[in-house]
Design an enzyme around this catalytic site. Structure first.
Site, PDB file in Angstrom:
ATOM      1  N   ARG A  84       0.559  -0.969  -0.298  1.00  0.00           N
ATOM      2  CA  ARG A  84      -0.058  -0.302   0.048  1.00  0.00           C
ATOM      3  C   ARG A  84       0.936   1.164  -0.246  1.00  0.00           C
ATOM      4  O   ARG A  84       0.079   2.534   0.385  1.00  0.00           O
ATOM      5  CB  ARG A  84      -0.758   0.093   1.318  1.00  0.00           C
ATOM      6  CG  ARG A  84      -2.296  -0.310   1.007  1.00  0.00           C
ATOM      7  CD  ARG A  84      -2.743   0.521   2.104  1.00  0.00           C
ATOM      8  NE  ARG A  84      -4.472   0.088   3.118  1.00  0.00           N
ATOM      9  CZ  ARG A  84      -4.952  -1.123   3.214  1.00  0.00           C
ATOM     10  NH1 ARG A  84      -4.209  -2.085   3.014  1.00  0.00           N
ATOM     11  NH2 ARG A  84      -6.271  -1.046   3.897  1.00  0.00           N
ATOM     12  N   ARG A 163      -9.709   7.109   4.637  1.00  0.00           N
ATOM     13  CA  ARG A 163      -9.455   5.842   4.689  1.00  0.00           C
ATOM     14  C   ARG A 163      -9.283   6.206   2.997  1.00  0.00           C
ATOM     15  O   ARG A 163      -8.231   5.722   2.423  1.00  0.00           O
ATOM     16  CB  ARG A 163      -9.999   4.833   4.828  1.00  0.00           C
ATOM     17  CG  ARG A 163      -9.930   4.244   6.520  1.00  0.00           C
ATOM     18  CD  ARG A 163     -11.704   3.411   6.103  1.00  0.00           C
ATOM     19  NE  ARG A 163     -10.754   1.567   5.362  1.00  0.00           N
ATOM     20  CZ  ARG A 163     -12.146   1.359   5.292  1.00  0.00           C
ATOM     21  NH1 ARG A 163     -12.814   1.314   5.431  1.00  0.00           N
ATOM     22  NH2 ARG A 163     -11.848  -0.221   4.850  1.00  0.00           N
TER      23      ARG A 163
HETATM   24  P1  AMP Z   1      -8.290  -2.927   4.239  1.00  0.00           P
HETATM   25  O1  AMP Z   1      -8.889  -4.461   5.502  1.00  0.00           O
HETATM   26  O2  AMP Z   1      -7.537  -4.174   3.958  1.00  0.00           O
HETATM   27  O3  AMP Z   1      -8.937  -1.838   4.340  1.00  0.00           O
HETATM   28  O4  AMP Z   1      -7.326  -2.658   5.836  1.00  0.00           O
HETATM   29  C1  AMP Z   1      -7.789  -2.187   7.155  1.00  0.00           C
HETATM   30  C2  AMP Z   1      -6.841  -1.167   7.726  1.00  0.00           C
HETATM   31  O5  AMP Z   1      -5.805  -1.694   8.509  1.00  0.00           O
HETATM   32  C3  AMP Z   1      -6.040  -0.336   6.825  1.00  0.00           C
HETATM   33  O6  AMP Z   1      -7.348   1.052   7.105  1.00  0.00           O
HETATM   34  C4  AMP Z   1      -4.908   0.066   7.338  1.00  0.00           C
HETATM   35  O7  AMP Z   1      -5.147   1.166   8.860  1.00  0.00           O
HETATM   36  C5  AMP Z   1      -4.434  -1.071   8.076  1.00  0.00           C
HETATM   37  N1  AMP Z   1      -3.080  -1.338   6.880  1.00  0.00           N
HETATM   38  C6  AMP Z   1      -4.105  -3.333   6.417  1.00  0.00           C
HETATM   39  N2  AMP Z   1      -2.762  -3.300   4.846  1.00  0.00           N
HETATM   40  C7  AMP Z   1      -2.015  -2.239   5.359  1.00  0.00           C
HETATM   41  C8  AMP Z   1      -1.175  -1.497   4.406  1.00  0.00           C
HETATM   42  N3  AMP Z   1      -0.404  -2.607   3.869  1.00  0.00           N
HETATM   43  N4  AMP Z   1      -0.252  -0.665   4.891  1.00  0.00           N
HETATM   44  C9  AMP Z   1      -0.218   0.112   6.130  1.00  0.00           C
HETATM   45  N5  AMP Z   1      -1.780  -0.247   6.902  1.00  0.00           N
HETATM   46  C10 AMP Z   1      -2.765  -0.644   5.952  1.00  0.00           C
END
Ligand code: AMP
Length: 213
Positions: A84, A163
């Site tokens: 990311r 987000r």
């Molecule tokens: P997601 O389920 O992929 O939407 O991730 C939920 C939250 O986890 C995100 O809003 C970030 O706070 C954190 N997160 C997940 N993957 C990453 C990543 N590769 N880098 C940084 N934060 C992450």
């Protein structure tokens, strides 16, 4: 697999992992489990996640590196939610040969995403993600296991906007990093989920035939 929150990336990543019989590795799922378990990692990332920010690159990179060392990832994997940031993309190239990666971007415009995420619910029993209509929100049980369909704490409109803005800030350099690379593809995420899966399978099939692994 790269895509904004709510692009259907998680659903598609699970399907592709099943299709290829490889593990589905979602950094978001791993972090949420850590927060629930109140582990040292969970305590470190809880506040950032609740605010819709991005967790520190070093923490995420170490977590993925460790996960990819597990036996089940030796024959391939689907990464969902990672990389990311540019630093994470560069780190991934150090974990696996760059030309062995198949990178797909699932594209969905911002306005469609706020709508989708506001109606998204996750089952507290089986973990499946679903979209609910305005009328049935909070009333209907999970059609698969009868569990409760709950809103993810970071799926409220304000946090969704944060987000999305966090995603926009970092995704352009990541996409630029991969664009032009063999194995990179863009899929239209506004299509019906089955069509998105078919497009992904076609892209992955082509990339594997062209020498990906
Ligand atoms: P997601 O389920 O992929 O939407 O991730 C939920 C939250 O986890 C995100 O809003 C970030 O706070 C954190 N997160 C997940 N993957 C990453 C990543 N590769 N880098 C940084 N934060 C992450």
């Amino acid at each position: 697999m790269i895509g904004p929150p709510g692009s259907g990336k998680g659903t598609q990543a699970v399907r592709i992992a099943q299709w290829r019989s490889v593990p589905h590795i979602s950094t978001g799922d791993i972090l949420r489990a850590a927060v629930r378990a109140e582990s040292p990692l969970g305590r470190k990332v809880a506040a950032v996640m609740a605010a819709g920010g991005l967790v520190d690159d070093a923490i995420i990179t170490e977590l993925v590196e460790e996960r990819l060392r597990a036996d089940d990832a030796s024959r391939g994997f689907v990464l969902d939610g990672f990389p990311r940031s540019l630093a994470q993309a560069e780190a991934l190239d150090r974990m696996r040969p760059a030309d062995s990666l198949i990178v797909v971007l699932i594209e969905v415009p911002g306005e469609a995403i706020v709508r989708r995420l506001s109606s998204r619910r996750v089952c507290d029993g089986c973990g499946i993600t679903q979209s609910v209509s305005h009328e049935s929100a909070g009333r209907e049980p999970c059609p698969y296991c009868g569990g409760n369909l709950v809103r993810r704490p970071d799926d409220n409109p304000d946090t969704i906007r944060r987000r999305l803005s966090a995603y926009a800030d970092v995704s352009d350099p990541v996409v630029a990093y991969y664009r032009g690379r063999r194995g990179f593809g863009v899929i239209d995420g506004r299509q019906h989920a089955e069509r998105v899966t078919a497009d992904l399978q076609a892209h992955i099939g082509r990339a594997l035939n062209n020498g990906g692994s």
